[in-house]
Design an enzyme around this catalytic site. Structure first.
Site, PDB file in Angstrom:
ATOM      1  N   GLU A  54       0.896  -1.167   0.000  1.00  0.00           N
ATOM      2  CA  GLU A  54       0.000   0.000   0.000  1.00  0.00           C
ATOM      3  C   GLU A  54       0.931   1.212   0.000  1.00  0.00           C
ATOM      4  O   GLU A  54       1.277   1.718   1.062  1.00  0.00           O
ATOM      5  CB  GLU A  54      -0.923  -0.048   1.220  1.00  0.00           C
ATOM      6  N   GLU A 105       4.904  11.162  -0.480  1.00  0.00           N
ATOM      7  CA  GLU A 105       5.679  10.201   0.321  1.00  0.00           C
ATOM      8  C   GLU A 105       6.783   9.562  -0.513  1.00  0.00           C
ATOM      9  O   GLU A 105       7.707   8.999   0.013  1.00  0.00           O
ATOM     10  CB  GLU A 105       4.835   9.024   0.853  1.00  0.00           C
TER      11      GLU A 105
END
Ligand SMILES: C[S@@+](CC[C@H](N)C(=O)[O-])C[C@H]1O[C@@H](n2cnc3c(N)ncnc32)[C@H](O)[C@@H]1O
Length: 504
Positions: free
Chosen positions: A257, A275
């Site tokens: 994920e 991220e």
């Protein structure tokens, strides 16, 4: 356990050594097995001996993992030195006689490795082999520290687990496609609490290796161990970055994920690429996955559409008005108004919005995780072209994403689209400081240019131009252009002020 105190050499006598199948030589059970650390001619070396033929591992490319209190595994990818010395590649299963022996060995391994990493590998020509990983090269140490600290806390893993749209989509994608998992080797990239590894174990895979860089790896081990029926299949929770660690076997399937959600305030933020964990997912593909292996998720799409929302535009434009005061306790604040105005508008807005405010159907940018090069994620350029269906003022570009699990049985999408059940990613909107009018049938062109930076996020350059409309439109001239720069990491969270929209 005998421990020689020589600083460059230590020897451990242990209970037993066994070479797992991919190892190059077998061991003789007749003699007590020993493990030695050497620092020989510039290369730090780990030697396993149990009989006449020792197995030499290059310490630089070796990893040890604790399987239990007295059991560990050592993995080495093999290497050659300039002296044509060939170091072995393989797996050794180590049984210690007690926990203290195990602790001492792991401590020595860490110390030798640290010495090697801080000093670098001295090559005969005086050069040093860089031991920094690809992750460390790209990511600022302070950002990485904060990032893994965040994910090392159970409450943040809980937030993700409690996003039922997210977690149930993963569960369904795995269980409905058990045929893809049954009897396969799976690597869980960024395993967190280990939830996806446990789902994969439920689907009946052969072995799963969970890789997690944060302290959460310890909790994942605990959670897995307390689910004994499934834990038999989860061979190893490897604590480390996927860029650095070794995996004992090649994988048939990767599960992960990696969809971005962090901000500088370490609460959720959206848009797939934030991220920069997608890059780690792609690196894991290149390092661990067989060339015909599967990836869950398989591809992602970023969707973008112009949006009209006077209310939020005014809300943001009002915020810097504070700095227009000329008599704030006798002080003129106006010098900072321009900077504050720019600052507020450079924040993408995160919330859930009513899809009816979208002016035209979205355009999409596809990222195929199975084929994209990691470097292609450093800069992403999406050309924009829309034809307005209504006459309105365009205030912003709305963005969201979805991912596809391309299973053999069921193709399942996980979407963060407006109008779909809300996820912890919400949606993202880039508000234009200079909104513009469009008429029905008028074309809007531009581009969204996203550039990665070392604090694990992206700068977004957005340009949108309204083209000529009505008589003379065929000449293709531009009537008005609005450009702005946004920082994906500095977002404005409106979730608390979210309206409950009824969706037709
Ligand atoms: C979004 S969370 C997902 C956790 C879990 N897989 C789940 O679905 O609940 C991403 C996890 O990946 C880990 N991670 C991020 N980058 C990593 C890397 N380069 N190597 C290993 N783990 C990483 C983070 O620490 C975090 O726990």
């Amino acid at each position: 356990m005998e421990v020689a105190r020589n600083p460059i050499e230590q020897e451990f006598t242990i209970a037993s050594l066994s070479h797992l199948p991919s190892s190059s030589s077998s061991s003789s059970p007749a003699l007590s097995p020993i493990i030695q650390f050497f620092s020989d001619s510039g290369v730090s070396e780990l030697r396993f001996e149990q009989g006449s033929e020792p197995l030499n591992f290059n310490l630089c490319v070796s990893q040890v993992f604790k399987l239990g209190p007295t059991e560990s595994i050592c993995v080495c990818q093999g290497s050659e030195t300039d002296k044509e010395k060939i170091y072995s590649r393989g797996l050794i299963n180590i049984q210690f006689r007690n926990e203290e022996e195990s602790r001492n060995f792991h401590f020595a391994f860490k110390e030798f490795k640290k010495e090697f990493i801080t000093q670098g590998l001295n090559l005969p020509n005086g050069a040093q082999l860089d031991s920094k990983s690809k992750f460390d090269d790209k990511v600022e140490a302070s950002s990485a520290k904060m990032y893994f600290h965040y994910y090392g806390q159970l409450l943040h893993q809980q937030n993700m687990l409690q996003d039922y749209v997210r977690t149930s989509s993963y569960y369904a994608a795995v269980i409905e496609n058990r045929v893809d998992f049954a009897g396969q080797v799976v690597v869980d990239v960024g395993a967190g609490s280990g939830i996806l590894s446990l789902f994969a174990a439920q689907a009946g895979e052969k072995h799963v290796y969970a890789v997690e860089a944060s302290e959460m790896a310890d909790y994942a081990r605990k959670l897995i161990a307390e689910n004994p029926l499934l834990s038999q299949k989860i061979k190893l929770v490897v604590k480390g970055k996927v860029e650095d660690v070794e995996c004992p076997e090649k994988a048939d399937i990767l599960i992960s994920e990696p969809m971005g959600k962090l901000s500088n305030r370490m609460v959720c933020l959206t848009l797939l690429i934030n991220e920069r964990m997608l890059e780690s997912y792609v690196i894991a593909r290149d390092r661990f996955l067989f060339s015909n292996g599967k990836m869950f998720p398989t591809l992602g799409r970023i969707h973008m559409a112009p949006f009209s929302d006077e209310y939020v535009y005014i809300e943001i434009a009002n915020k810097p008005l504070f700095w227009q005061q000329q008599n704030y306790y006798g002080i003129d604040l106006t010098a900072l108004h321009g900077t504050a105005f720019h600052g507020y508008f450079s924040q993408p807005v995160v919330d859930a919005f009513n899809p009816r405010l979208l002016v035209v159907p979205a355009v999409s940018h596809v990222i195929n995780f199975t084929t994209i090069n990691e470097e292609d994620l450093y800069k992403i350029n999406v050309p924009l072209k829309f034809t307005s269906t209504v006459g309105t003022r365009i205030h912003r570009l709305a963005c969201w994403f979805d991912v596809l699990f391309d299973g053999s049985t069921v193709q399942r999408w996980l979407t963060t689209a407006p109008g779909a059940p809300t996820t912890h990613w919400y949606q993202l909107r880039c508000v234009l400081s200079q909104p513009f009018f469009v008429m029905p049938g008028q074309e809007v062109v531009g581009h969204l240019h996203m550039i990665a930076y070392s604090a694990q996020s992206y700068t977004i350059n957005l340009t949108m131009s309204a083209k000529m409309w009505g008589p003379g439109a065929e000449q293709g001239g531009i009537l008005q252009t609005s450009s702005f720069k946004f920082d994906l990491k500095k977002s404005y969270y409106r979730m608390s002020q979210m309206q409950a929209y009824s969706i037709a």
